[in-house]
Write a protein that holds these residues in place. Structure first.
Motif, PDB file in Angstrom:
ATOM      1  N   LYS A  17       0.843  -1.197   0.000  1.00 11.79           N
ATOM      2  CA  LYS A  17       0.000   0.000   0.000  1.00 11.79           C
ATOM      3  C   LYS A  17       0.876   1.245   0.000  1.00 11.79           C
ATOM      4  O   LYS A  17       1.989   1.232   0.512  1.00 11.79           O
ATOM      5  N   THR A  18       0.344   2.336  -0.553  1.00  9.40           N
ATOM      6  CA  THR A  18       1.124   3.570  -0.722  1.00  9.40           C
ATOM      7  C   THR A  18       1.722   4.049   0.595  1.00  9.40           C
ATOM      8  O   THR A  18       2.903   4.416   0.650  1.00  9.40           O
ATOM      9  N   LYS A  19       0.959   4.049   1.673  1.00  5.08           N
ATOM     10  CA  LYS A  19       1.469   4.507   2.973  1.00  5.08           C
ATOM     11  C   LYS A  19       2.664   3.661   3.400  1.00  5.08           C
ATOM     12  O   LYS A  19       3.684   4.190   3.844  1.00  5.08           O
ATOM     13  N   LEU A  21       4.533   1.855   1.441  1.00  6.54           N
ATOM     14  CA  LEU A  21       5.575   2.069   0.442  1.00  6.54           C
ATOM     15  C   LEU A  21       6.401   3.306   0.792  1.00  6.54           C
ATOM     16  O   LEU A  21       7.623   3.284   0.742  1.00  6.54           O
ATOM     17  N   ARG A  22       5.723   4.380   1.171  1.00  9.30           N
ATOM     18  CA  ARG A  22       6.410   5.611   1.568  1.00  9.30           C
ATOM     19  C   ARG A  22       7.342   5.338   2.751  1.00  9.30           C
ATOM     20  O   ARG A  22       8.498   5.754   2.748  1.00  9.30           O
ATOM     21  N   ALA A  62       4.378  12.178  -5.735  1.00 17.92           N
ATOM     22  CA  ALA A  62       3.673  10.930  -6.041  1.00 17.92           C
ATOM     23  C   ALA A  62       4.568   9.746  -5.681  1.00 17.92           C
ATOM     24  O   ALA A  62       5.784   9.789  -5.874  1.00 17.92           O
ATOM     25  N   MET A  63       3.957   8.710  -5.119  1.00 16.78           N
ATOM     26  CA  MET A  63       4.691   7.486  -4.804  1.00 16.78           C
ATOM     27  C   MET A  63       3.928   6.318  -5.410  1.00 16.78           C
ATOM     28  O   MET A  63       2.721   6.205  -5.230  1.00 16.78           O
ATOM     29  N   TYR A  64       4.640   5.485  -6.157  1.00 15.58           N
ATOM     30  CA  TYR A  64       4.037   4.338  -6.805  1.00 15.58           C
ATOM     31  C   TYR A  64       5.105   3.244  -6.847  1.00 15.58           C
ATOM     32  O   TYR A  64       6.302   3.518  -6.695  1.00 15.58           O
ATOM     33  N   ARG A 136       5.045   6.646 -15.951  1.00 14.85           N
ATOM     34  CA  ARG A 136       3.889   6.081 -15.254  1.00 14.85           C
ATOM     35  C   ARG A 136       2.791   5.744 -16.243  1.00 14.85           C
ATOM     36  O   ARG A 136       2.646   6.370 -17.263  1.00 14.85           O
ATOM     37  N   ASP A 140      -1.000   3.457 -12.322  1.00 19.33           N
ATOM     38  CA  ASP A 140      -0.089   3.675 -11.199  1.00 19.33           C
ATOM     39  C   ASP A 140      -0.717   4.665 -10.218  1.00 19.33           C
ATOM     40  O   ASP A 140      -1.274   5.670 -10.620  1.00 19.33           O
ATOM     41  N   THR A 141      -0.616   4.364  -8.933  1.00 16.90           N
ATOM     42  CA  THR A 141      -1.203   5.226  -7.922  1.00 16.90           C
ATOM     43  C   THR A 141      -0.202   6.248  -7.428  1.00 16.90           C
ATOM     44  O   THR A 141       1.003   6.053  -7.541  1.00 16.90           O
TER      45      THR A 141
END
Length: 142
Positions: A17-19, A21-22, A62-64, A136, A140-141
């Motif tokens: 998940k993005t969170k 991933l960050r 942005a993070m993907y 991207r 891509d989120t």
């Protein structure tokens, strides 16, 4: 740039998940890139990879998954990146920022050739700090 010079990486964060991933990206920076400097062969400058830059990559943009994976080969990407053009500083930028040196690089991600954009902040006193984006797709989120 010869194909033999193109770095390669295999996905490890594809379904994160993005969170998360960050957080993983910041942790990676802390463990691998504290005060790391990389010499760019194309124009002969040393570019600093800092924890601050890592936080900006993870939380300020942005993070993907593709982008997170490339963080793991960031020094290799910076080393072989080819200068593309100069970008002016933005009105909201710090007075220390002179402008941006824009580079392009390539890598293989899971065997597929990817094109990478690296922007390097050119600051007073001859300091250079990176920023990275990979091509991207709509899926891509951020």
């Amino acid at each position: 740039m010869n194909n033999k010079d193109i770095p390669s990486v295999t996905s490890i964060w594809g379904n994160v998940k993005t969170k998360d991933l960050r957080n993983a990206v910041v942790k990676y920076f802390q463990e691998h890139y504290k005060n790391k400097e990389v010499f760019n062969k194309d124009i002969g400058i040393t570019i600093k990879i800092s924890i601050k830059s890592g936080r900006k990559t993870a939380y300020g943009e942005a993070m993907y998954p593709k982008k997170a994976e490339l963080v793991r080969i960031l020094p290799e990407l910076i080393e072989i990146a080819e200068y593309n053009n100069f970008g002016n500083r933005k009105p909201t930028d710090s007075k220390d920022i002179i402008g941006y040196l824009n580079f392009k690089s390539k890598c293989y991600l899971d065997g597929k050739l990817e094109h990478v954009r690296i922007a390097v902040q050119f600051q007073r006193g001859g300091k250079f700090y990176y920023n990275i984006e990979v091509n991207r797709k709509n899926g891509d989120t951020a």
